[in-house]
Design an enzyme around this catalytic site. Structure first.
Site, mmCIF file in Angstrom:
data_model
loop_
_atom_site.group_PDB
_atom_site.id
_atom_site.type_symbol
_atom_site.label_atom_id
_atom_site.label_comp_id
_atom_site.label_asym_id
_atom_site.label_seq_id
_atom_site.Cartn_x
_atom_site.Cartn_y
_atom_site.Cartn_z
ATOM 1 C CB ALA A 146 -2.991 -3.076 13.252
ATOM 2 C CG HIS B 238 3.326 10.355 17.326
ATOM 3 N ND1 HIS B 238 2.358 10.141 16.352
ATOM 4 C CD2 HIS B 238 4.178 11.270 16.801
ATOM 5 C CE1 HIS B 238 2.613 10.902 15.316
ATOM 6 N NE2 HIS B 238 3.722 11.591 15.551
ATOM 7 C CG ASN C 115 -0.768 3.272 13.392
ATOM 8 O OD1 ASN C 115 0.279 3.562 13.956
ATOM 9 N ND2 ASN C 115 -1.471 4.153 12.715
ATOM 10 C CB SER D 96 4.799 9.018 12.948
ATOM 11 O OG SER D 96 3.982 10.157 12.786
ATOM 12 C CB ALA E 149 -0.906 -0.026 1.224
ATOM 13 C CE LYS F 211 2.863 6.266 14.269
ATOM 14 N NZ LYS F 211 1.451 6.019 14.048
ATOM 15 C CG MET G 286 1.905 4.407 5.130
ATOM 16 S SD MET G 286 2.922 5.863 5.499
ATOM 17 C CE MET G 286 3.833 5.287 6.929
ATOM 18 N N GLY G 287 3.923 1.277 2.458
ATOM 19 C CA GLY G 287 4.911 0.263 2.121
ATOM 20 C C GLY G 287 5.714 0.638 0.895
ATOM 21 N N GLY H 258 3.102 9.731 7.606
ATOM 22 C CA GLY H 258 2.271 9.577 6.423
ATOM 23 C C GLY H 258 3.086 9.194 5.204
ATOM 24 C CE LYS I 1 -6.852 5.268 8.584
ATOM 25 N NZ LYS I 1 -5.696 5.019 7.683
ATOM 26 C CD GLU J 62 -1.602 12.351 14.040
ATOM 27 O OE1 GLU J 62 -2.551 11.980 13.318
ATOM 28 O OE2 GLU J 62 -0.490 11.781 14.055
#
Length: 490
Positions: free
Chosen positions: A85, A194, A111, A137, A20, A191, A22-23, A139, A268, A198
Site C-alpha cells: 500500500a 474489519h 490494504n 481478507s 507475493a 476492510k 496473496m497474489g 490471509g 501493520k 479483528e
C-alpha cells in the site's frame, strides 16, 4: 505460459501485478474457477518461479514487461494490483496508464487507506479509467480457497469485475462473501473497520486466555479443551478455532509452543487507522482503541520486565469455583464481542453519513461470514438484526442482542471484577463493559465537565431546562467577564 514483449495473445480475463503469497494464491483461485490470468512482477524472476512452481500446468500467462502484460488482457482490461500500500500502488498506476484505454479497470486489492482509494477513484475517473479499491481478507488460505472481498470505488466497474470476484470469494449458503460496498473509498473503509474488529476479537481472546492461565492457574491443555468447547457454541469462529489449534501444538519435549513465544505483538497499522478515524468522526471506539494500545504496551517488553521487579504485585489467589468462572469468562467474551461489533457498526454508520455512502450493513455482515479472519456464526445474527430493522441505530438496541447482553452481564461483571482483584490486565473486557454502562446511562457526568470547561475557558454550556442549541456562560468566580469563547479550545 511465459510471454515476452514480442509475443502478444489477447486472451487473459484479468491481469494481476504482485506475486507475493496473496497474489499467487488469488491467481491460483481464479485459475481454478476457469479464468485465464496474466501475471507480472517487478522482480521478473518471480514470474518464472511461479510458473515453474505453484502455477505449473495452469493457464496462467507470465509476462516480463507491463506493455505485453496489458496487451494480453481482454477488453475492458481488468488489472488487479496486489502490492504494498501507499506510493507503490501509485507508482504502478502511473506505469500502467500509458498502455490503457478509456473504460479499462484498475483494482487495488491491498490494504490501502480509504483516503487513497477516494483520491485514486477521482483522479483516474478524469482520465477515463475506472478504479476499484477492494479490501481482501482471509490471509493466504482465504486467497487460495475463497476470501471475503469488499469492493468499492467507481460503480461503473462493478459489472466487469463482479463475475470474477463473486466466483472466487468464499460462499456461505451458496451466497458469495462479496458484493458492492459503495463509492470511492467505501470498500477499503469497510476492510479497515474489519481489521479494527479483528484487533478487538484477538485481544478479547487473549484476555480470556490470560485470566484462565494466570488467574485460575489452568494448564494449557485445560484451556485448549475450553476453547474447543467454546467453538461449538455462540463463540464459534475462525479465531476461536485457531486458538484451539494453537494451544494443542507442543515441542518435542512435550511443552507447549505457545509458552516459548515472545509476548511482543506486531501490527501493520489498520487497527490504528480505525482508531484514528473514530477520533476524527467522534465515535467512541473504545474497545478497538484499547486493543491497539495493548499491542503497543506489549512491545515495551524490556521496560515491563524491569517494572515487574520493582512495582508491587497483588498476592491474591483465586478461591472460587473454576467451572463457574470459566462460564463467566465465556459470557464476558461474548458480551464484549457484541460491544466490539456494535462500535464498529457505529463507526461505519457515521462514515456513511459523513462521506455520502449507502452501506448495506446486513450485507457487510454477510461478506464477513466466510473467508475472512473475523468470520463467525455471530455475524449471521448481525445480518438478521439489520434484516429486521434496516435503519437500526445500534446493534445494542436489537432484541436479540438485548437478550444476549442481559444473559451475559452477570458473568461479564464477575470476570472483570475478578481480574481487577487478581491484578490481571483486562483492557478490552473492562473498556467494553464501561462503554455498555455508559451507553445505557441516561445521565452522564458530562454536565460537570461542561461546567469545568466554561469555568476555565468560557466555553459555554447548554441547560436541560432550555431548548438545545442555546448556550450559556457563567461568571463562576465573580472576577471573570461575561464574554464566552468562540474561537479556541483549551
Amino acid at each position: 505460459m511465459a510471454i515476452s514483449e514480442t509475443e502478444v495473445v489477447t486472451q487473459a480475463d484479468i491481469g494481476l501485478v504482485g506475486l507475493a503469497v496473496m497474489g499467487q494464491n488469488l491467481v491460483l483461485n481464479m485459475n481454478d474457477h476457469d479464468f485465464t490470468v496474466a501475471v507480472y512482477n517487478r522482480t521478473t524472476s518471480k514470474v518464472d518461479e511461479f510458473l515453474e512452481g505453484p502455477a505449473k500446468g495452469t493457464k496462467v500467462i507470465g509476462c516480463y514487461d507491463l506493455k505485453s502484460f496489458v496487451a494480453n488482457l481482454k477488453l475492458p482490461r481488468r488489472i488487479m494490483l496486489m502490492v504494498k500500500a501507499g506510493s507503490v500502488v501509485d507508482s504502478f498506476i502511473e506505469q500502467l496508464l500509458p498502455y490503457l484505454e478509456r473504460g479499462d479497470i484498475i483494482i487495488d486489492g491491498g490494504n490501502s487507506l480509504y483516503n487513497d482509494s477516494d483520491r485514486r477513484t477521482h483522479e483516474l475517473h478524469k482520465k477515463g479509467i475506472l478504479f476499484v479499491g477492494a479490501g481482501v481478507s482471509g490471509g493466504e488460505e482465504g486467497a487460495r480457497h475463497g476470501p471475503s472481498i469488499m469492493p468499492g470505488g467507481n460503480y461503473a466497474a462493478w459489472p466487469a469485475v463482479k463475475p470474477i470476484f463473486q466466483a472466487i470469494s468464499a460462499q456461505v449458503n451458496n451466497e458469495p462473501c462479496c458484493d458492492w460496498v459503495g463509492n470511492d473509498g467505501a470498500g477499503h473503509y469497510v476492510k479497515m473497520v474489519h481489521n479494527g474488529i479483528e484487533y478487538g476479537d484477538m485481544q478479547l481472546i487473549c484476555e480470556a486466555y490470560q485470566l484462565m492461565r494466570e488467574g485460575l492457574s489452568m494448564t494449557g491443555d485445560e484451556i485448549q479443551k475450553v476453547f474447543s468447547e467454546w467453538n461449538k457454541g455462540v463463540l464459534n469462529s475462525y479465531l476461536i478455532e485457531i486458538t484451539r489449534d494453537i494451544l494443542a501444538v507442543k515441542e518435542e519435549d512435550g511443552s507447549l509452543l505457545i509458552d516459548k513465544i515472545l509476548d511482543k505483538a506486531g501490527q501493520k497499522g489498520t487497527g490504528k487507522w480505525t482508531g484514528m478515524n473514530a477520533l476524527d468522526l467522534g465515535i467512541p471506539l473504545t474497545l478497538i482503541g484499547e486493543a491497539v494500545f495493548a499491542r503497543c504496551l506489549s512491545s515495551r517488553k524490556e521496560e515491563r520486565v524491569k517494572a515487574s521487579a520493582i512495582l508491587p504485585k497483588i498476592a491474591v489467589d483465586f478461591s472460587g469455583d473454576k467451572v463457574e468462572m470459566v462460564q463467566a469468562i465465556h459470557d464476558a467474551l461474548y458480551a464484549s464481542k457484541i460491544i466490539s461489533y456494535a462500535q464498529g457498526y457505529m463507526l461505519m454508520r457515521e462514515a456513511a453519513e459523513t462521506f455520502g455512502w449507502k452501506l448495506n450493513y446486513g450485507g457487510i455482515a454477510m461478506m464477513w461470514r466466510g473467508g475472512c479472519i473475523i468470520r463467525s456464526q455471530f455475524l449471521g445474527d448481525i445480518r438478521t438484526a439489520y434484516e429486521r430493522q434496516p435503519d437500526l441505530q445500534n446493534l445494542l438496541l436489537d432484541s436479540f442482542f438485548i437478550e444476549a447482553i442481559t444473559k451475559a452481564l452477570p458473568g461479564w461483571r464477575k470476570s472483570v471484577g475478578t481480574a481487577v482483584a487478581l491484578g490481571i490486565p483486562m483492557p478490552a473486557f473492562s473498556s467494553a463493559l464501561s462503554f455498555y454502562d455508559g451507553y445505557r446511562c441516561e445521565r452522564l457526568p458530562a454536565n460537570l465537565l461542561q461546567a469545568q470547561r466554561d469555568y476555565f475557558g468560557a466555553h459555554t454550556y447548554e441547560r436541560i431546562d432550555k431548548p438545545q442549541g442555546q448556550f450559556f456562560h457563567t461568571n463562576w468566580t465573580g472576577r471573570g467577564g461575561d464574554i464566552s469563547a468562540t474561537n479556541y479550545d483549551v
